[in-house]
Design a protein around this motif. Sequence first.
Motif, short mmCIF file in Angstrom:
data_model
loop_
_atom_site.label_atom_id
_atom_site.label_comp_id
_atom_site.label_asym_id
_atom_site.label_seq_id
_atom_site.Cartn_x
_atom_site.Cartn_y
_atom_site.Cartn_z
N VAL A 233 0.84 -1.20 0.00
CA VAL A 233 0.00 0.00 0.00
C VAL A 233 0.88 1.25 0.00
N GLY A 234 2.00 1.19 0.70
CA GLY A 234 2.95 2.29 0.65
C GLY A 234 3.47 2.53 -0.76
N PHE A 235 3.69 1.44 -1.50
CA PHE A 235 4.09 1.58 -2.91
C PHE A 235 2.98 2.23 -3.72
N PHE A 236 1.72 1.85 -3.45
CA PHE A 236 0.61 2.49 -4.15
C PHE A 236 0.63 4.00 -3.94
N TYR A 237 0.82 4.40 -2.69
CA TYR A 237 0.87 5.84 -2.40
C TYR A 237 2.05 6.50 -3.10
N SER A 238 3.20 5.84 -3.12
CA SER A 238 4.37 6.43 -3.78
C SER A 238 4.14 6.56 -5.28
N PHE A 239 3.41 5.61 -5.87
CA PHE A 239 3.07 5.69 -7.29
C PHE A 239 2.29 6.98 -7.57
N HIS A 240 1.32 7.26 -6.72
CA HIS A 240 0.51 8.46 -6.93
C HIS A 240 1.30 9.73 -6.61
N LEU A 241 2.25 9.63 -5.69
CA LEU A 241 3.11 10.78 -5.41
C LEU A 241 3.94 11.13 -6.64
N VAL A 242 4.48 10.11 -7.30
CA VAL A 242 5.25 10.35 -8.53
C VAL A 242 4.34 10.88 -9.63
N THR A 243 3.14 10.33 -9.72
CA THR A 243 2.19 10.82 -10.72
C THR A 243 1.88 12.29 -10.52
N MET A 244 1.67 12.68 -9.27
CA MET A 244 1.40 14.08 -8.98
C MET A 244 2.61 14.95 -9.28
N ALA A 245 3.79 14.45 -8.98
CA ALA A 245 5.00 15.24 -9.16
C ALA A 245 5.40 15.38 -10.63
N THR A 246 4.88 14.50 -11.49
CA THR A 246 5.28 14.53 -12.89
C THR A 246 4.19 15.06 -13.82
N PHE A 251 -5.42 12.18 -7.74
CA PHE A 251 -6.20 11.01 -7.28
C PHE A 251 -6.53 11.13 -5.80
N ALA A 252 -6.76 12.35 -5.30
CA ALA A 252 -6.97 12.57 -3.87
C ALA A 252 -8.10 11.72 -3.27
N PRO A 253 -9.30 11.64 -3.88
CA PRO A 253 -10.35 10.81 -3.27
C PRO A 253 -9.98 9.34 -3.21
N HIS A 254 -9.26 8.87 -4.21
CA HIS A 254 -8.82 7.47 -4.22
C HIS A 254 -7.84 7.23 -3.08
N LEU A 255 -6.95 8.17 -2.84
CA LEU A 255 -5.96 8.02 -1.77
C LEU A 255 -6.63 8.00 -0.41
N VAL A 256 -7.69 8.77 -0.25
CA VAL A 256 -8.44 8.74 1.01
C VAL A 256 -9.09 7.38 1.20
N ALA A 257 -9.71 6.86 0.17
CA ALA A 257 -10.34 5.54 0.27
C ALA A 257 -9.29 4.45 0.55
N MET A 258 -8.10 4.60 0.00
CA MET A 258 -7.05 3.60 0.20
C MET A 258 -6.56 3.57 1.64
N ALA A 259 -6.85 4.61 2.41
CA ALA A 259 -6.50 4.59 3.83
C ALA A 259 -7.25 3.50 4.59
N SER A 260 -8.24 2.87 3.97
CA SER A 260 -8.94 1.74 4.58
C SER A 260 -8.00 0.57 4.83
N PHE A 261 -6.85 0.54 4.18
CA PHE A 261 -5.85 -0.51 4.41
C PHE A 261 -4.97 -0.22 5.63
N LEU A 262 -4.98 1.00 6.12
CA LEU A 262 -3.99 1.43 7.11
C LEU A 262 -4.50 1.25 8.55
N PRO A 263 -3.60 1.01 9.48
CA PRO A 263 -3.98 0.92 10.90
C PRO A 263 -4.20 2.31 11.50
#
Length: 317
Positions: A233-246, A251-263
């Motif tokens: 999941v950390g890799f997923f977030y880093s993928f979107h970080l690179v996407t944003m930086a380039t 994908f902000a709403p998707h990143l919020v939903a992906m927090a469902s994986f986190l403790p």
Amino acid sequence: MAGGRVTRWLTEAVPRGRVAAFRTLVYLFVAADLVFFTPWVRARASVPGDLYQPLLVGRVLPLPTPTPALVGVIFWVLLALALLAATGRAHRLLGWSVFALYLEWMIIAMSYGKVDHDRFGLLVALAALPTAGRARHGDPTRTEAGGWALRVTQIAVICTYFLAAFAKFRFGGLDWATGSVLAKAIIRRGTDLADLIAGVPHLLLVAQFGILAFELLSPVVFVLPARARLATVGFFYSFHLVTMATITISFAPHLVAMASFLPLERVRPVAWLRRLGGGGPAGRLRRGGPAGRPGQLDDQPLAAAGDDLRPAPLHQP
């Protein structure tokens, strides 16, 4: 037997504190989305009604053609209800109301020619959270209802990736991977970092094949051990970080939903604020030792993802 295993997997119990934290995060994002990310939806109501071509769900219900008055009412009511829902109170009434109004907000936003797929996981989260039951921040007791709400959100997040690969094959075929998709994106909205990457021979083609492989393999996250799952999941977030930086796609709403994986139960903002304000010690006091010996702070480390997060037994000297 198989059906029972699937049911147990879908309803795997999670700490109520995790549900409470995720609920607060989602509803605060809805409020932020209205104000910062999609305020342009209010301008859509000013265009001629002939340009409004509702999505299938908008035709089936059916929903009215947006007007400035209708969109204005949805905006202000949804903003107020989302902020109230973030407190966790009246989770069913406020939760269903926020889901219905935000769904209408998205139908209006996406019925003028462009549909963003980064909203799918968030909409599923909004539909599932009202069923999660009561939850308080920091509560370590586990809940199957809350586990189901998080699990279906996780499935929606991974479906967003997996089905995106099929969409690429559907509309572009293998040419999507061998063509100039990323090069065109960089020309249209690239950053200085993207320009540096584009200068490396064949790197964009390798990246396109990598994106397809990443999306097709994304369901593997569900069969990984807890620590490996968090790393993925950390890799997923880093993928979107690179996407944003380039190419500046957030994908902000998707990143919020992906927090469902986190403790998320480990995140205790209220406790942190109290600590910063001198409202109490960093940990809770253990029981006192022998006569004359003061109690000690409980400095036990955080549990790993998936561990039982019930309070550890109190230690006696």
